[in-house]
Scaffold this motif. Structure first.
Motif, mmCIF file in Angstrom:
data_model
loop_
_atom_site.group_PDB
_atom_site.id
_atom_site.type_symbol
_atom_site.label_atom_id
_atom_site.label_comp_id
_atom_site.label_asym_id
_atom_site.label_seq_id
_atom_site.Cartn_x
_atom_site.Cartn_y
_atom_site.Cartn_z
ATOM 1 N N GLU B 91 0.570 -1.117 0.103
ATOM 2 C CA GLU B 91 -0.086 -0.085 0.075
ATOM 3 C C GLU B 91 0.767 1.222 0.040
ATOM 4 N N TYR B 94 3.067 1.048 -3.750
ATOM 5 C CA TYR B 94 1.858 1.523 -4.770
ATOM 6 C C TYR B 94 1.428 2.986 -4.712
ATOM 7 N N ARG B 95 1.691 3.466 -3.370
ATOM 8 C CA ARG B 95 0.897 4.811 -3.053
ATOM 9 C C ARG B 95 -0.363 4.570 -2.998
ATOM 10 N N THR B 96 -1.072 3.436 -2.856
ATOM 11 C CA THR B 96 -2.541 3.136 -2.606
ATOM 12 C C THR B 96 -3.240 3.628 -1.448
ATOM 13 N N LYS B 98 -2.203 6.273 -0.025
ATOM 14 C CA LYS B 98 -2.511 7.821 -0.025
ATOM 15 C C LYS B 98 -3.730 7.912 -0.761
ATOM 16 N N GLN B 99 -3.923 7.090 -2.047
ATOM 17 C CA GLN B 99 -4.877 7.295 -3.028
ATOM 18 C C GLN B 99 -6.361 7.004 -2.414
ATOM 19 N N ASN B 100 -6.423 5.885 -1.518
ATOM 20 C CA ASN B 100 -7.688 5.375 -0.800
ATOM 21 C C ASN B 100 -7.785 6.569 0.129
ATOM 22 N N ILE B 101 -7.121 7.293 0.829
ATOM 23 C CA ILE B 101 -7.516 8.495 1.438
ATOM 24 C C ILE B 101 -7.810 9.699 0.533
ATOM 25 N N ILE B 102 -7.323 9.902 -0.534
ATOM 26 C CA ILE B 102 -7.777 11.105 -1.128
ATOM 27 C C ILE B 102 -8.995 10.555 -1.844
ATOM 28 N N ASP B 103 -9.337 9.607 -2.294
ATOM 29 C CA ASP B 103 -10.726 9.184 -2.561
ATOM 30 C C ASP B 103 -11.579 9.076 -1.432
ATOM 31 N N ALA B 105 -11.508 7.582 2.029
ATOM 32 C CA ALA B 105 -11.480 6.579 3.104
ATOM 33 C C ALA B 105 -10.998 7.349 4.138
ATOM 34 N N PHE B 107 -8.501 7.366 7.881
ATOM 35 C CA PHE B 107 -7.457 6.458 8.113
ATOM 36 C C PHE B 107 -7.896 5.391 8.936
ATOM 37 N N ASP B 270 2.535 12.352 6.970
ATOM 38 C CA ASP B 270 2.255 12.601 5.747
ATOM 39 C C ASP B 270 2.534 11.643 4.845
ATOM 40 N N LEU B 271 1.620 11.610 4.024
ATOM 41 C CA LEU B 271 1.596 10.274 3.031
ATOM 42 C C LEU B 271 2.157 10.625 1.730
#
Lengths: 297, 271
Positions: B91, B94-96, B98-103, B105, B107, B270-271
């Motif tokens: 996670e 792949y920076r996913t 970070k992306q999950n949070i951006i989308d 979700a 923490f 920070d992510l």
């Protein structure tokens, strides 16, 4: 117009560097808001804070007048730096994850709609890691549009793409903009921003230098291209005056910004009085690039 | 919760390293169980004699089979822990995350999602161990007394959750897969060595509260009673072992602690 985003004194520091200095901006519904600045100006830091992945040292921000709630981000489609997906999953599986996070109803229909829109439907079963850079960017845009959000946040969406890829992405963004969505876009490509944006904020070293509509930003000062036998002497003259500044130095010429209230004749006279005789003086059509260079110089 | 589970299942369903490690585990576990059986009967004969047993010890009959298969399988917890590390560190790489949070979700949702993976893997290995126990027991016992001693299975389930939480904690904090795996494995050795020093210094009671030692004591070595008797005869002292209920609470404490530290670390960085 209703307020989509407001920031109040956002500040970020890394050890001995101030990445963002008390940023306060407002973005209204329907605006295409360009965030401009050289490398290290704080654009990505700003977007990272607004998207919840970077913690500000000080300041607050609010999306949709609803504070900093996680739920707000479900109504924002965002691409920050690079497209981030699971490389071993195909486009559909990757978008299924996004649709579940964003609580998208009829996710299968939504996935088909966005993949067709970015021309990836034929490659829907291919793993993300097999995609070209342009396809990855397109999938990221598809992901941004999946929940039909009110706002898109795009950080360098054309980074690393070839001219054809840039044209494709720009065309997609323009199409999305026509739907009345609010778009916040950070880019180095000033030509892109000039073609797309209604509003612009210009940053340098984490500081907001200018913010306003594209017209407001571009009508400040006017620009002249001058030629002289002795350009070094011309530069010295410019250094001694408050109302003229050098923007660029193309070979054998100087691009200068001049206060609106001075006419070309007055400028010519100023140089002549200082024994610099201009062999050429013409108005230079301002564009965002020259305005940007003037502001960040 | 259902949504988080569905998300994690999509991620796990196509993860090749998960399939490979699980196949290795499925293939090796029965062999390792037999390996330990041979080991005990070859080298631990004297222990058997202590408890008055003669001949070859057969751990594959009910109820002994439960203690034996769970203890033997527990050696694979490190291997399965590696999957937990891979899944979590992926996670980051792949920076996913970070992306999950951006989308959108939170923490907390991201961490709970990862804890679902811990539970999924624990369930898989526990079910497999249960099946192994039933097969071995049925093949070797004269009576099918399955339920006698089966409480070792829930203890083993809890133990796997604890070990995998520990792996998850390293992955969350260290982010890099290789570094996390090294720290995860080295921590077993480091705690064991430290424990021996503490024992030698008369601080056995302190060692009993160490995380990995507590986890390990959830499913003790099958010949533990014999080992205790032998130690008592040799030294005249009873080794210090926590009561089962106290040990369970200690394990629960560590599991919660690992979860909360992971959440705290991920939330503040920070992510």
């Amino acid at each position: 117009m209703s307020e989509v985003l407001s920031t109040n004194g956002l500040r970020k520091e890394y050890k001995d560097t101030i990445a963002l200095r008390d940023l306060s901006i407002t973005v209204e519904k329907g605006q295409i808001f360009g965030l401009l600045g050289p490398n290290g100006s704080g654009k990505t830091t700003t977007l990272g804070i607004l998207l919840g992945v970077i913690k500000p040292k000080k300041g607050t921000f609010s999306w949709f007048g609803n504070g900093q709630k996680d739920e707000n981000r479900k109504n924002i489609g965002a691409l920050l730096e690079t497209p981030n997906f699971y490389p071993y999953l195909n486009a559909v599986d990757n978008l299924k994850i996004v649709s579940k996070i964003k609580d998208v109803k009829n996710s299968e229909e939504a996935i088909e709609r966005v993949l067709k829109r970015v021309n990836l439907w034929e490659r829907k079963k291919s793993k993300f890691k097999t995609y070209s850079l342009g396809m990855k960017q397109r999938l990221a845009l598809a992901s941004c549009m999946l929940a039909d959000p009110d706002v898109l946040v795009l950080d360098e969406p054309t980074n690393g793409l070839d001219p054809q890829g840039i044209a494709e992405i720009r065309s997609l963004i323009m199409d999305i903009a026509k739907e009345g969505k609010t778009i916040i876009i950070a880019s180095h490509l000033l030509d892109e921003i000039e073609k797309m944006c209604t509003h612009v904020a210009i940053m340098k070293y984490g500081e907001l230098l200018q913010v306003g509509t594209l017209e407001e930003i571009m009508t400040q000062d006017r620009m002249l291209m001058i030629k002289a036998d002795d350009l070094d002497k011309a530069k010295k003259v410019i250094d001694t005056t408050d109302h003229i500044s050098i923007i660029d130095e193309p070979v054998g010429e100087l691009l200068i910004a001049v206060d609106e209230k001075y006419s070309n004749a007055e400028i010519n006279k100023l140089f002549a009085e200082n024994e610099v005789y201009l062999s050429g003086l013409r108005d230079h059509k301002k564009n965002l690039e020259s305005t940007f260079l003037e502001i960040v110089k | 919760m259902k949504k988080l589970l569905a998300i994690e299942l999509i991620k796990l369903s196509k993860l090749r390293s998960l399939r490979v490690i699980l196949l290795i585990y499925f293939g090796l576990a029965p062999l390792i169980v037999y390996g330990f059986y041979s080991f005990f009967n070859t080298f631990m004969g004297p222990l058997m004699a202590v408890s008055g047993q003669t001949g070859e010890w057969n751990p594959f009959v009910f109820p002994d089979v439960w203690g034996f298969v769970t203890w033997s399988s527990s050696w694979f917890n490190i291997l399965i822990g590696v999957i937990v590390v891979i899944v979590m560190t992926n996670e980051y790489s792949y920076r996913t995350l970070k992306q999950n949070i951006i989308d959108g979700a939170s923490f907390k949702e991201v961490i709970i999602g990862k804890f679902f993976i811990v539970f999924i893997l624990s369930t898989i290995v526990t079910l497999y161990t249960l099946i192994l126990g039933i097969i071995y027991g049925a093949a070797n016992s004269e009576t099918m007394d399955i339920w006698n001693g089966i409480n070792d299975i829930p203890k083993y389930y809890f133990q796997t959750i604890c070990y995998f939480s520990f792996a998850f904690f390293f992955a969350s904090v260290l982010k890099k897969p290789a570094v996390s795996i090294i720290f995860f494995i080295v921590s077993f050795i480091a705690e064991f060595i430290l424990g021996q020093f503490l024992k030698a210094g008369g601080l056995e009671q302190v060692y009993a509260f160490f995380p990995l030692n507590s986890f390990s004591n959830l499913v003790p070595i099958p010949i533990l009673q014999e080992a205790i008797k032998m130690a008592e005869e040799r030294t005249g002292e009873t080794p210090f072992i926590l009561e089962n209920s106290t040990n369970l609470l200690v394990c629960l404490f560590y599991m919660t602690l690992f979860f909360l530290i992971s959440l705290w670390v991920i939330k503040r960085r920070d992510l």
